[in-house]
Enzyme design. Structure first.
Site, PDB file in Angstrom:
ATOM      1  CB  ALA A   1      -1.886   2.841  -3.238  1.00  0.00           C
TER       2      ALA A   1
ATOM      3  CD1 TRP B   1       2.499  -9.071   2.102  1.00  0.00           C
ATOM      4  CD2 TRP B   1       3.562 -11.050   2.071  1.00  0.00           C
ATOM      5  NE1 TRP B   1       2.750  -9.433   3.415  1.00  0.00           N
ATOM      6  CE2 TRP B   1       3.407 -10.646   3.427  1.00  0.00           C
ATOM      7  CE3 TRP B   1       4.188 -12.267   1.803  1.00  0.00           C
ATOM      8  CZ2 TRP B   1       3.858 -11.405   4.505  1.00  0.00           C
ATOM      9  CZ3 TRP B   1       4.638 -13.023   2.878  1.00  0.00           C
ATOM     10  CH2 TRP B   1       4.481 -12.598   4.211  1.00  0.00           C
TER      11      TRP B   1
ATOM     12  CG  ASP C   1      -1.775  -8.151   3.806  1.00  0.00           C
ATOM     13  OD1 ASP C   1      -1.480  -7.111   3.170  1.00  0.00           O
ATOM     14  OD2 ASP C   1      -0.918  -8.940   4.219  1.00  0.00           O
TER      15      ASP C   1
ATOM     16  CE1 TYR D   1      -0.346   1.009   2.037  1.00  0.00           C
ATOM     17  CE2 TYR D   1      -0.310  -0.990   3.367  1.00  0.00           C
ATOM     18  CZ  TYR D   1      -0.479  -0.370   2.146  1.00  0.00           C
ATOM     19  OH  TYR D   1      -0.782  -1.119   1.031  1.00  0.00           O
TER      20      TYR D   1
ATOM     21  N   GLY E   1       2.454   1.591 -12.147  1.00  0.00           N
ATOM     22  CA  GLY E   1       2.805   0.650 -11.076  1.00  0.00           C
ATOM     23  C   GLY E   1       2.657  -0.778 -11.557  1.00  0.00           C
TER      24      GLY E   1
ATOM     25  CG  LEU F   1      -3.304  -3.786 -10.233  1.00  0.00           C
ATOM     26  CD1 LEU F   1      -3.452  -5.250 -10.626  1.00  0.00           C
ATOM     27  CD2 LEU F   1      -4.134  -3.492  -8.976  1.00  0.00           C
TER      28      LEU F   1
ATOM     29  CG  ASP G   1      -2.899  16.022  -8.047  1.00  0.00           C
ATOM     30  OD1 ASP G   1      -2.964  14.989  -7.348  1.00  0.00           O
ATOM     31  OD2 ASP G   1      -2.723  17.161  -7.573  1.00  0.00           O
ATOM     32  CB  ILE G   2      -5.903  10.620  -8.226  1.00  0.00           C
ATOM     33  CG1 ILE G   2      -4.729  10.081  -7.397  1.00  0.00           C
ATOM     34  CG2 ILE G   2      -5.905  10.053  -9.638  1.00  0.00           C
ATOM     35  CD1 ILE G   2      -4.844   8.610  -7.046  1.00  0.00           C
TER      36      ILE G   2
ATOM     37  CE  LYS H   1      -4.314   0.667   0.103  1.00  0.00           C
ATOM     38  NZ  LYS H   1      -4.362   1.242  -1.262  1.00  0.00           N
TER      39      LYS H   1
END
Length: 278
Positions: free
Chosen positions: A59, A149, A101, A124, A9, A11, A35-36, A128
């Site tokens: 995520a 974002w 956020d 979502y 991803g 990050l 596989d987490i 989180k």
């Protein structure tokens, strides 16, 4: 040794680049390698690898789809971080995971701090928040970092979508009633790493400085890419979105900046560097 999950991803990609640059050893895994959502698989994977830090960049991020795919969203955003933190505890490693956020309802008019009470409006956001709670109550050597974002060179994001939409169109409409801060994944990786090295565990906010609406962000990107079309402000209600969006979710990063002794650049500066990269 550092284990990165969700390494392909935005990050995860920027953590890999950072660690390569600093000659830090890491193992990068994505869904095909690990596989987490399976704690036994994680346990077997970390065996005899001398892992002293786990950074979870994986995520479930499709905010609207999450309203229908509740169990999958929960698996990735609540139970996977919990299980990874439990494994980190078993092997005596530090643990880092990311939140959003979207845990806030947007009723505030000034930037949200870590002390503000969360009240997520979507599945979502709820998954989180539950993930944050699980991690922070399970393991005291954890960092939970909320951001907003995110955009980077790897994978798709709002900036890339705007550029792609603008290619065949002379007119675009973008919402001006969602306000937060676009965050460059390269900055997110760098300032997270500065924080991780302090070992001051806990909950933190990390986003680029300044705030703006999706409309402001699109306008900035389109001006920088010399698009000559017309950009119209729109409202969230004009779009038929499944998940409810908050009006204002700008995060206050002062706690983190104080600890690392560095100021995070503003989002416009992040977009400038992003555009140079792509």
């Amino acid at each position: 040794m550092i284990l990165i999950t969700g390494a392909n991803g935005q990050l995860g990609y920027d953590f890999q680049r950072l660690f390569k640059k600093e000659n830090i050893e890491f193992i990068a895994t994505d869904v095909n390698d690990l596989d987490i959502t399976n704690i036994d698989e994680i346990r077997n994977f970390v065996k005899n690898k001398n892992i002293d830090l786990i950074i979870n960049c994986a995520a479930y991020n499709n905010v609207d789809k999450a309203e229908d795919e509740v169990l999958l969203c929960e698996k990735l955003n609540t139970f996977a971080p919990r299980d990874l933190s439990l494994i980190a505890k078993e092997i005596n490693a530090d643990f880092v995971t990311y939140s959003t956020d979207f845990v806030f309802d947007g009723e505030k008019t000034s930037p949200y701090t870590e002390e503000d009470a969360p009240n997520p409006l979507s599945i979502y956001g709820k998954t989180k928040l539950e993930g944050e709670k699980q991690v922070l109550s399970n393991y005291d050597r954890s960092f939970v970092i909320r951001t907003s974002w995110v955009f980077g060179v790897a994978n798709n994001n709002f900036n890339k979508q705007v550029i792609s939409w603008s290619k065949g169109k002379n007119e675009l409409s973008i919402v001006d009633d969602q306000i937060s801060s676009p965050t460059y994944s390269k900055d997110l990786a760098f300032y997270s790493w500065e924080l991780i090295k302090t070992k001051k565990y806990g909950l933190y906010h990390l986003s680029n400085d300044g705030e703006g609406s999706k409309y402001d962000q699109a306008k900035y990107v389109l001006e920088k890419t010399n698009w000559n079309g017309k950009l119209n402000p729109a409202k969230t209600k004009d779009f038929n979105l499944k998940a409810k969006r908050a009006h204002y979710t700008k995060l206050n990063s002062e706690k983190l900046e104080k600890i690392i002794g560095k100021k995070i650049p503003n989002w416009q500066n992040g977009i400038d560097r992003f555009l140079l990269e792509i």
